[in-house]
Scaffold this motif. Structure first.
Motif, PDB file in Angstrom:
ATOM      1  N   CYS A  30     -10.330  39.701 -16.252  1.00  0.00           N
ATOM      2  CA  CYS A  30     -10.231  38.247 -16.114  1.00  0.00           C
ATOM      3  C   CYS A  30      -9.375  37.940 -14.882  1.00  0.00           C
ATOM      4  O   CYS A  30      -8.409  38.643 -14.593  1.00  0.00           O
ATOM      5  N   GLU A  31      -9.732  36.896 -14.163  1.00  0.00           N
ATOM      6  CA  GLU A  31      -9.169  36.676 -12.836  1.00  0.00           C
ATOM      7  C   GLU A  31      -8.068  35.621 -12.819  1.00  0.00           C
ATOM      8  O   GLU A  31      -8.131  34.616 -13.538  1.00  0.00           O
ATOM      9  N   VAL A  32      -7.086  35.884 -11.985  1.00  0.00           N
ATOM     10  CA  VAL A  32      -6.069  34.901 -11.619  1.00  0.00           C
ATOM     11  C   VAL A  32      -6.245  34.629 -10.136  1.00  0.00           C
ATOM     12  O   VAL A  32      -6.132  35.537  -9.306  1.00  0.00           O
ATOM     13  N   LEU A  33      -6.591  33.400  -9.804  1.00  0.00           N
ATOM     14  CA  LEU A  33      -6.901  33.010  -8.424  1.00  0.00           C
ATOM     15  C   LEU A  33      -7.947  33.954  -7.818  1.00  0.00           C
ATOM     16  O   LEU A  33      -7.752  34.513  -6.733  1.00  0.00           O
ATOM     17  N   PHE A  34      -9.039  34.142  -8.555  1.00  0.00           N
ATOM     18  CA  PHE A  34     -10.218  34.866  -8.080  1.00  0.00           C
ATOM     19  C   PHE A  34      -9.982  36.372  -7.931  1.00  0.00           C
ATOM     20  O   PHE A  34     -10.806  37.065  -7.322  1.00  0.00           O
ATOM     21  N   LYS A  35      -8.900  36.878  -8.478  1.00  0.00           N
ATOM     22  CA  LYS A  35      -8.562  38.299  -8.340  1.00  0.00           C
ATOM     23  C   LYS A  35      -8.283  38.860  -9.740  1.00  0.00           C
ATOM     24  O   LYS A  35      -7.462  38.301 -10.480  1.00  0.00           O
ATOM     25  N   PRO A  36      -8.958  39.952 -10.133  1.00  0.00           N
ATOM     26  CA  PRO A  36      -8.723  40.500 -11.476  1.00  0.00           C
ATOM     27  C   PRO A  36      -7.246  40.807 -11.713  1.00  0.00           C
ATOM     28  O   PRO A  36      -6.536  41.276 -10.811  1.00  0.00           O
ATOM     29  N   MET A  37      -6.785  40.546 -12.932  1.00  0.00           N
ATOM     30  CA  MET A  37      -5.379  40.828 -13.242  1.00  0.00           C
ATOM     31  C   MET A  37      -5.044  42.287 -12.945  1.00  0.00           C
ATOM     32  O   MET A  37      -3.949  42.594 -12.444  1.00  0.00           O
ATOM     33  N   LEU A  38      -5.961  43.185 -13.241  1.00  0.00           N
ATOM     34  CA  LEU A  38      -5.726  44.605 -12.978  1.00  0.00           C
ATOM     35  C   LEU A  38      -5.463  44.863 -11.508  1.00  0.00           C
ATOM     36  O   LEU A  38      -4.598  45.680 -11.145  1.00  0.00           O
ATOM     37  N   ARG A  39      -6.170  44.161 -10.629  1.00  0.00           N
ATOM     38  CA  ARG A  39      -5.985  44.383  -9.198  1.00  0.00           C
ATOM     39  C   ARG A  39      -4.633  43.843  -8.724  1.00  0.00           C
ATOM     40  O   ARG A  39      -4.022  44.400  -7.804  1.00  0.00           O
ATOM     41  N   TRP A  40      -4.145  42.775  -9.338  1.00  0.00           N
ATOM     42  CA  TRP A  40      -2.798  42.295  -9.029  1.00  0.00           C
ATOM     43  C   TRP A  40      -1.779  43.404  -9.301  1.00  0.00           C
ATOM     44  O   TRP A  40      -0.868  43.637  -8.501  1.00  0.00           O
ATOM     45  N   VAL A  41      -1.929  44.062 -10.444  1.00  0.00           N
ATOM     46  CA  VAL A  41      -0.968  45.100 -10.821  1.00  0.00           C
ATOM     47  C   VAL A  41      -1.085  46.308  -9.895  1.00  0.00           C
ATOM     48  O   VAL A  41      -0.077  46.866  -9.446  1.00  0.00           O
ATOM     49  N   GLU A  42      -2.328  46.723  -9.608  1.00  0.00           N
ATOM     50  CA  GLU A  42      -2.507  47.830  -8.663  1.00  0.00           C
ATOM     51  C   GLU A  42      -1.864  47.518  -7.314  1.00  0.00           C
ATOM     52  O   GLU A  42      -1.143  48.357  -6.734  1.00  0.00           O
ATOM     53  N   ASP A  43      -2.111  46.328  -6.786  1.00  0.00           N
ATOM     54  CA  ASP A  43      -1.577  45.964  -5.472  1.00  0.00           C
ATOM     55  C   ASP A  43      -0.049  45.948  -5.475  1.00  0.00           C
ATOM     56  O   ASP A  43       0.587  46.311  -4.474  1.00  0.00           O
ATOM     57  N   ALA A  44       0.566  45.530  -6.593  1.00  0.00           N
ATOM     58  CA  ALA A  44       2.028  45.535  -6.677  1.00  0.00           C
ATOM     59  C   ALA A  44       2.555  46.966  -6.621  1.00  0.00           C
ATOM     60  O   ALA A  44       3.565  47.241  -5.957  1.00  0.00           O
ATOM     61  N   CYS A  45       1.869  47.885  -7.298  1.00  0.00           N
ATOM     62  CA  CYS A  45       2.285  49.293  -7.252  1.00  0.00           C
ATOM     63  C   CYS A  45       2.210  49.834  -5.833  1.00  0.00           C
ATOM     64  O   CYS A  45       3.139  50.494  -5.343  1.00  0.00           O
ATOM     65  N   ARG A  46       1.107  49.568  -5.170  1.00  0.00           N
ATOM     66  CA  ARG A  46       0.936  50.104  -3.815  1.00  0.00           C
ATOM     67  C   ARG A  46       1.946  49.479  -2.851  1.00  0.00           C
ATOM     68  O   ARG A  46       2.478  50.160  -1.971  1.00  0.00           O
ATOM     69  N   ALA A  47       2.223  48.184  -3.029  1.00  0.00           N
ATOM     70  CA  ALA A  47       3.222  47.542  -2.175  1.00  0.00           C
ATOM     71  C   ALA A  47       4.617  48.118  -2.420  1.00  0.00           C
ATOM     72  O   ALA A  47       5.471  48.088  -1.523  1.00  0.00           O
ATOM     73  N   ALA A  48       4.847  48.650  -3.619  1.00  0.00           N
ATOM     74  CA  ALA A  48       6.126  49.287  -3.942  1.00  0.00           C
ATOM     75  C   ALA A  48       6.178  50.734  -3.476  1.00  0.00           C
ATOM     76  O   ALA A  48       7.196  51.410  -3.670  1.00  0.00           O
ATOM     77  N   GLY A  49       5.095  51.215  -2.864  1.00  0.00           N
ATOM     78  CA  GLY A  49       5.064  52.580  -2.353  1.00  0.00           C
ATOM     79  C   GLY A  49       4.570  53.608  -3.336  1.00  0.00           C
ATOM     80  O   GLY A  49       4.748  54.811  -3.131  1.00  0.00           O
ATOM     81  N   ILE A  50       3.915  53.152  -4.407  1.00  0.00           N
ATOM     82  CA  ILE A  50       3.383  54.072  -5.427  1.00  0.00           C
ATOM     83  C   ILE A  50       1.871  54.124  -5.265  1.00  0.00           C
ATOM     84  O   ILE A  50       1.167  53.142  -5.547  1.00  0.00           O
ATOM     85  N   ASP A  51       1.370  55.252  -4.813  1.00  0.00           N
ATOM     86  CA  ASP A  51      -0.057  55.383  -4.534  1.00  0.00           C
ATOM     87  C   ASP A  51      -0.778  56.310  -5.506  1.00  0.00           C
ATOM     88  O   ASP A  51      -2.002  56.409  -5.470  1.00  0.00           O
ATOM     89  N   GLU A  52      -0.036  57.002  -6.356  1.00  0.00           N
ATOM     90  CA  GLU A  52      -0.660  57.856  -7.366  1.00  0.00           C
ATOM     91  C   GLU A  52      -0.777  57.037  -8.648  1.00  0.00           C
ATOM     92  O   GLU A  52       0.187  56.838  -9.381  1.00  0.00           O
ATOM     93  N   LEU A  53      -1.982  56.536  -8.890  1.00  0.00           N
ATOM     94  CA  LEU A  53      -2.191  55.579  -9.978  1.00  0.00           C
ATOM     95  C   LEU A  53      -3.210  56.121 -10.977  1.00  0.00           C
ATOM     96  O   LEU A  53      -4.272  56.614 -10.593  1.00  0.00           O
ATOM     97  N   TYR A  54      -2.878  55.975 -12.250  1.00  0.00           N
ATOM     98  CA  TYR A  54      -3.768  56.347 -13.343  1.00  0.00           C
ATOM     99  C   TYR A  54      -4.001  55.113 -14.206  1.00  0.00           C
ATOM    100  O   TYR A  54      -3.053  54.366 -14.513  1.00  0.00           O
ATOM    101  N   ILE A  55      -5.239  54.899 -14.587  1.00  0.00           N
ATOM    102  CA  ILE A  55      -5.596  53.717 -15.374  1.00  0.00           C
ATOM    103  C   ILE A  55      -6.176  54.173 -16.708  1.00  0.00           C
ATOM    104  O   ILE A  55      -7.074  55.021 -16.750  1.00  0.00           O
ATOM    105  N   ILE A  56      -5.643  53.611 -17.790  1.00  0.00           N
ATOM    106  CA  ILE A  56      -6.141  53.904 -19.132  1.00  0.00           C
ATOM    107  C   ILE A  56      -7.250  52.920 -19.442  1.00  0.00           C
ATOM    108  O   ILE A  56      -7.019  51.707 -19.512  1.00  0.00           O
ATOM    109  N   ALA A  57      -8.468  53.432 -19.605  1.00  0.00           N
ATOM    110  CA  ALA A  57      -9.653  52.591 -19.774  1.00  0.00           C
ATOM    111  C   ALA A  57     -10.183  52.678 -21.195  1.00  0.00           C
ATOM    112  O   ALA A  57      -9.959  53.674 -21.905  1.00  0.00           O
TER     113      ALA A  57
END
Length: 465
Positions: A30-57
């Protein structure tokens, strides 16, 4: 290993379905300002310098994969048995040690600053677990953070289990944690599901750490919105409105003129230069870029488009297109993908441009379609011009040279070229190249048949009876 060299990686919990959202897609999409909530969280991690990401699906991992960057890796949670159980699914990622960040995929406002501040405290205090907490004026519904006299986190008390004194605590648990993997590997097998929900709770690791004599930290995020998440459409609407207000405030602070915010929605990746004016009813999405002193709106919709300095977009749609400096578009016009206007171009009402370039100072006043075309500078288009670019099988390009004049109701049937400074007469169909400086006239010669309508048109005969 030096602390600053420790491996950092993140697990994002995203297995929840969309039932409470009334959706057939995973909730985190589901989107917040046309962007999936999951992508907001991913982008925050990458902006914090964390690029090794695992997603529980959950059951629709393919949809999650489409919403995130290709570098994300996935673990599947076949049954939804709590947050602790979800993290268990990623246990093989713990083998290399390091520090693990756990975030909820439906809490889009976690910031890279809060992530790194909590990690700094996690390291400096030597914590086994560090909670990213938030202080809320109204903490209803959240677990409360209990601290000791030395500031250590002692426990998380859920609202239903809290005493009246504990309910007065404003610091809450949004569900974001830093873990030392050495501790977590040992703690996860000790979680039990002996509770009313029959689930494994990640919050129970706090009690386990305390029982083991290990330090549990809590770093309060400066922004209380860090705690906000969404389980239903009402909460999702609140997230959208919160994000909308925040982004508008950021642009105001940066010198953008937004005299009224009615109906204005600006995506998180949009860039707007100083002294640009955004008028009511305007929606800006994707990687849209607006130049200084441009005026957008009212009632305009731009996606992944660029508008140059001093241009005006009035009640029009732009998608994957660019507009140069000092140009005007609209009202009621559309630039479809891969359309590019030069400087000082004028598009009037009901003009559509598709996959075309239009040179500097060209004027297309009204009621015209230009598709798959390369138009030069200082051209003029009369009313009703159409490029007939598609023959049912293939699309062809039209080329129009500088300073050409295309008369009203001209049909251009490509592949065709109109040379520099050439003219087409009104009502002409052009299906052959027009040389530079020439006049093309392709309309049928007018004939007059006296008395024809009096003889042939039935209603006129009836009127004479």
């Amino acid at each position: 290993m030096e602390q600053q060299d420790r491996r950092r990686f993140a697990v994002i919990l995203a297995a929840g379905d969309g039932k409470r959202m009334g959706s057939d897609r995973p909730k985190v999409l589901c989107e917040v300002l046309f962007k999936p909530m999951l992508r907001w969280v991913e982008d925050a991690c990458r902006a914090a310098g964390i690029d090794e990401l695992y997603i529980i699906a959950g059951d629709q991992q393919d949809l999650l994969e489409q919403a995130v960057s290709p570098g994300c890796r996935f673990f599947r949670q076949p049954e939804r048995r709590g947050t602790g159980h979800a993290v268990m699914m990623a246990s093989e990622a713990f083998a290399q040690g390091g520090d693990l960040l756990v975030l909820n995929g439906d809490a889009p406002f976690v910031s890279p600053q809060a992530i790194n501040a909590a990690y700094a405290e996690h390291l400096s205090q030597g914590c086994a677990v560090t909670l990213m907490t938030a202080k809320l004026e109204d903490p209803s519904g959240y677990g409360r953070i209990l601290r000791g006299e030395d500031g250590r986190v002692l426990a998380i008390v859920e609202q239903k289990d809290a005493t009246p004194e504990q309910l007065q605590i404003k610091e809450v648990n949004p569900g974001a944690y830093w873990f030392r993997t050495e501790f977590l590997r040992d703690a996860l097998p000790r979680l039990t599901c002996q509770n009313a929900q029959g689930e494994y709770y990640l919050t129970d690791t706090v009690g386990l750490a305390s029982a083991d004599g290990l330090r549990v930290g809590g770093c309060a995020a400066p922004d209380p919105d860090t705690a906000l998440g969404a389980n239903d459409r009402r909460a999702l609407q609140q997230l959208n409105e919160c994000a909308r207000r925040r982004i508008i405030q950021q642009h105001l602070d940066n010198g953008v003129d937004i005299p009224f915010s009615d109906g204005i929605v600006i995506g998180p990746e949009v860039e707007i230069a100083h002294d640009a004016v955004i008028l009511p009813g305007t929606i800006l999405r994707g990687k849209t870029r607006i130049g200084a002193h441009a005026v957008i709106g009212p009632n305009s919709y731009l996606v992944d488009s660029q508008v140059g300095e001093g241009s005006h977009i009035n009640a029009s749609y732009l998608t994957d297109s660019t507009v140069g400096r000092g140009s005007s578009v609209g009202p009621f016009s559309q630039l479809r993908p891969n359309s590019h206007l030069g400087d000082g171009v004028k598009l009037g009402d009901f003009v559509e441009i598709k996959n075309s370039t239009v040179g500097d100072k060209t004027s297309v006043a009204h009621l015209t379609y230009i598709g798959d075309s390369d138009v030069g500078a200082y051209c003029n288009f009369g009313c009703g011009v159409v490029t007939a670019n598609y023959d049912g099988n293939q699309k062809y390009r039209t080329t129009i040279g500088d300073r050409a004049f295309i008369g009203c109701n001209t049909n251009l049937v490509p592949p065709v070229t109109v040379g520099e400074g050439a003219y087409t007469a009104a009502g002409t169909t052009i299906d052959e190249d027009v040389p530079a400086g020439a006049l093309a006239i392709g309309r049928v010669h007018q004939q007059i048949k006296e008395g024809w309508s009096d003889e042939k048109i039935a209603f006129k005969k009836d009127a004479k009876k």
